[in-house]
Scaffold this active site. Structure first.
Site, PDB file in Angstrom:
ATOM      1  N   CYS A 156       0.843  -1.211   0.000  1.00 15.76           N
ATOM      2  CA  CYS A 156       0.000   0.000   0.000  1.00 15.76           C
ATOM      3  C   CYS A 156       0.872   1.252   0.000  1.00 15.76           C
ATOM      4  CB  CYS A 156      -0.928  -0.016   1.213  1.00 15.76           C
ATOM      5  SG  CYS A 156      -1.891   1.495   1.420  1.00 15.76           S
ATOM      6  N   CYS A 170      -0.128   3.800   2.684  1.00 12.03           N
ATOM      7  CA  CYS A 170       0.319   3.345   4.016  1.00 12.03           C
ATOM      8  C   CYS A 170       1.778   3.706   4.252  1.00 12.03           C
ATOM      9  CB  CYS A 170       0.125   1.838   4.153  1.00 12.03           C
ATOM     10  SG  CYS A 170      -1.583   1.281   3.951  1.00 12.03           S
TER      11      CYS A 170
END
Length: 256
Positions: free
Chosen positions: A145, A148
């Protein structure tokens, strides 16, 4: 005929003044005199009659020094131009600018080397967080991600400020161990932050890329024991949890 041959000389003389007019107009001598006077007035260049005329070829002409004027103009133009830096100076400036830009880029991206792995290593185990009597922040994430990874430095700063008052838990959505928690908290996009009170009840959640202030204010509300968080349902840009790479982690202590 006696009338036209009057012996009176005076009477005859009265008609004669008109005759010299014709002779005067036709007299070539008078014409030349008038012509010379006209030519003299036209060619006269010296208004002072006592000063002799100077022939045109002997008259003084103004002195013009084009070489001196051009030289001064050239010097002025040349001196007004800025001095260009040499190649060595340009190369040094380009090198310094490149290094500075690279340093800012690395600092913004890495922020002292904080990564998702670092956060997961220092995170509190989920079971412990539910039993130690502290409020908890649960982050659902994945190593792939991008959002993230970008938010990892912000999460680290908030964690360092409140780690003695609030639990920080990291749950990897690729791990099949957390399937029940994914359904319980309704995780559809990551990063997904759930804010739990001391009893483990969810007070709110934020999803995706959001300003660090949102996370900071919610964590501060948990640390002070408030009944709710200021940002209970906020969604930003996120990665879909449906693309997760599901796998089983053998280590029971792993947050992955």
């Amino acid at each position: 005929m006696a009338l036209f041959t009057s012996p009176n000389p005076i009477t005859l003389h009265r008609f004669r003044p008109c005759l010299p007019i014709t002779r005067f107009a036709a007299n070539p001598q008078h014409s030349r005199i008038n012509t010379r006077k006209f030519q003299t007035l036209a060619c006269q260049t010296n208004p002072n009659p006592n000063q002799k005329d100077v022939p045109p070829r002997e008259q003084e002409k103004p002195v013009v020094e084009p070489t001196t004027v051009n030289t001064q103009t050239t010097k002025t133009t040349t001196s007004s131009l800025p001095q260009l830096p040499n190649k060595d100076v340009n190369n040094k400036i380009a090198l310094v600018s490149t290094l500075a830009a690279l340093g800012l880029f690395l600092f913004a991206r890495l922020d002292l080397g904080v990564s998702l792995k670092d956060l997961s290593t220092t995170a509190v185990p989920y079971e412990e967080a539910l039993s130690n009597g502290k409020p908890t922040v649960v982050e659902f994430y994945a190593d792939w991600c991008e959002v993230c990874r970008e938010l990892a430095p912000d999460v680290y700063k908030v964690e360092q400020q409140y780690k003695d008052q609030v639990n920080f838990v990291m749950l990897n959505v690729d791990n099949t161990k957390w399937e029940q928690e994914l359904d319980e908290f309704g995780v559809e996009g990551i990063p997904h932050f759930s804010f739990l009170d001391k009893e483990g009840n969810e007070e709110g959640n934020v999803v995706g890329r959001l300003p660090r202030q949102y996370l900071l204010e919610n964590v501060d509300a948990l640390a002070r024991g408030q009944a709710s968080v200021p940002h209970a349902r906020v969604v930003g840009q996120y990665s879909s949890a449906e693309t997760r790479n599901v796998h089983q982690v053998v280590d029971p202590r792993s947050h992955g």
